[in-house]
Design an enzyme around this catalytic site. Structure first.
Site, PDB file in Angstrom:
ATOM      1  N   CYS A 116       0.818  -1.215   0.000  1.00  0.00           N
ATOM      2  CA  CYS A 116       0.000   0.000   0.000  1.00  0.00           C
ATOM      3  C   CYS A 116       0.853   1.267   0.000  1.00  0.00           C
ATOM      4  O   CYS A 116       0.313   2.367  -0.087  1.00  0.00           O
ATOM      5  CB  CYS A 116      -0.943   0.001   1.197  1.00  0.00           C
ATOM      6  SG  CYS A 116      -2.164  -1.296   1.078  1.00  0.00           S
TER       7      CYS A 116
ATOM      8  N   HIS B 100      -2.849   6.826   4.163  1.00  0.00           N
ATOM      9  CA  HIS B 100      -3.333   5.654   3.437  1.00  0.00           C
ATOM     10  C   HIS B 100      -4.671   5.215   4.038  1.00  0.00           C
ATOM     11  O   HIS B 100      -4.864   5.255   5.254  1.00  0.00           O
ATOM     12  CB  HIS B 100      -2.319   4.518   3.528  1.00  0.00           C
ATOM     13  CG  HIS B 100      -2.838   3.228   2.989  1.00  0.00           C
ATOM     14  ND1 HIS B 100      -3.358   3.119   1.710  1.00  0.00           N
ATOM     15  CD2 HIS B 100      -2.972   1.999   3.553  1.00  0.00           C
ATOM     16  CE1 HIS B 100      -3.760   1.877   1.513  1.00  0.00           C
ATOM     17  NE2 HIS B 100      -3.556   1.170   2.619  1.00  0.00           N
TER      18      HIS B 100
ATOM     19  N   ASN C 215     -10.318   0.353   0.509  1.00  0.00           N
ATOM     20  CA  ASN C 215      -8.860   0.402   0.410  1.00  0.00           C
ATOM     21  C   ASN C 215      -8.460   0.084  -1.030  1.00  0.00           C
ATOM     22  O   ASN C 215      -8.509  -1.077  -1.448  1.00  0.00           O
ATOM     23  CB  ASN C 215      -8.252  -0.606   1.402  1.00  0.00           C
ATOM     24  CG  ASN C 215      -6.730  -0.595   1.366  1.00  0.00           C
ATOM     25  OD1 ASN C 215      -6.118  -0.002   0.494  1.00  0.00           O
ATOM     26  ND2 ASN C 215      -6.121  -1.280   2.324  1.00  0.00           N
TER      27      ASN C 215
END
Ligand code: UT7
Length: 334
Positions: free
Chosen positions: A116, A256, A287
């Site tokens: 990520c 994030h 996400n």
């Protein structure tokens, strides 16, 4: 000679049309809107349904929009890096395929996979090419088709992820606006908690790997959760101290988007009391892995002002995490 900085001069984004709601998910696995909202904070996510479309198709849409918004021609672009964990193929790099689909012919590029943190690590890498004067117009993409590796029979992971793509243009500047310092870390021992086991050289695809469902995301949520909060807060606080930034002088925290509770806990540890300073899109996109950060900049671009202080902070598979300080270079409403 004045120091050259890399400055973000435009943002593009793309999310697929299909909206996967918590209601629809609760018809697929034993879950509920109430559980997902309270434990993760996701209302819905976008899914790329077209079977013949891949990560590069979403990325190409984001890049086309970016070129249009910044009045740039494909010929002007001299580098493109794509942060991605779901490349179109094992090789060649998705960056090459995006260039081909958009008509970028004078650039070189490659993919970066840092879980990520893929977009952030790509952005920081690209900034070095700009700062040294080596490249003048660099596109950094963050894109993922997470639905291609999500097991929609596993309630522990399937509510979390969504598909999307974002892209930014980096150009040189000699003023104070642009990217300042960054911190980046990896800890490979974290791989046991978050990975896709098969498909690589360790476990090439076979009937067995398919039967064992090893081509999907495997995640142990709690250790990842704890490491995400402490490490994102740690690097963000360090960068803020380095530049004498306080929660008051910080204009935007760009974290994030893994879990609303991770975002809130990290912001709390950084001393940020004003929730409006924290960029959020997890509620509507989930996400999106490499795409969370550029999609946040895309969604909040209208509210960004020249001179705003931004901290971007990410954590993901690897483990890989980092933070960067950016002085925003333009008024978003232009
Ligand atoms: O972006 C890359 C980095 N990733 C992250 O940062 C993710 C970090 N981790 C997390 O966000 C959270 O740990 C999760 C969202 C993955 C899970 O939330 P949690 O609060 O840690 O739940 P848990 O895994 O501890 O599970 C608690 C309970 C379990 O039931 P029992 O064993 O207590 O009876 C699970 O089986 O919740 C159950 N559960 C669910 N229940 C309803 C797990 N998933 C679901 C679900 N619906 N979808």
């Amino acid at each position: 000679m004045k120091k050259i900085r890399a400055s973000i001069t435009g943002v593009g984004g793309y999310v697929p049309d299909y909206v996967l709601t918590n209601q629809e998910l609760s018809e697929m696995v034993d879950t509920s809107d109430e559980w997902i909202m309270s434990r993760i904070g996701i209302k819905e996510r976008r899914i790329l349904k077209d079977e013949d479309k891949a990560t590069s198709d979403m990325a190409a849409e984001a890049v086309k929009q970016l070129l249009e918004k910044t009045n740039s021609k494909p010929d002007d672009i001299d580098m493109l890096i794509c942060g991605v964990v779901t490349p179109d193929m094992q090789f060649p790099a998705t960056a090459n395929i995006i260039c081909d689909k958009v008509g970028i012919v004078n650039a070189f590029g490659y993919d970066i996979n840092a879980g990520c943190s893929s977009f952030l690590f790509s952005l920081i890498t690209a900034s070095k090419f700009v700062e040294t004067g080596n490249r003048k117009k660099v596109i950094v993409v963050g894109a993922d088709k997470m639905s291609s590796i999500t097991d929609y029979s596993d309630r522990k992971t399937c509510p979390i992820f969504g598909d999307g793509a974002g892209a930014v243009l980096l150009e040189p500047t000699t003023d104070e606006y642009g990217m300042h310092d960054s911190l980046m870390h990896v800890d490979g021992s974290g791989r046991k908690h978050l990975h896709q086991l098969a498909g690589g050289s360790l476990n090439p695809p076979s009937f067995e790997t398919i039967l064992r469902r090893q081509h999907y995301i495997y995640q142990e949520g709690q250790p990842v959760f704890k490491a995400a909060v402490s490490n994102m807060a740690d690097v963000s606080i360090k960068i803020m101290k380095q530049y004498n930034l306080t929660p008051e002088t910080l204009d935007w925290f760009v974290p994030h988007q893994a879990n609303m509770r991770i975002i809130e806990a990290t912001a709390r540890m950084m001393g940020i009391k004003d929730k409006n300073k924290v960029m959020i899109n997890i509620d509507k996109y989930g996400n999106t892995t490499s795409a969370t950060i550029p999609l946040l900049l895309w969604g909040y671009e209208n509210q960004l002002k020249k001179g705003d202080n931004l901290i971007i902070s990410t954590f993901g598979a690897g483990f890989a995490w980092g933070a960067t300080y950016i002085k925003w270079a333009y008024d978003g409403k232009r």
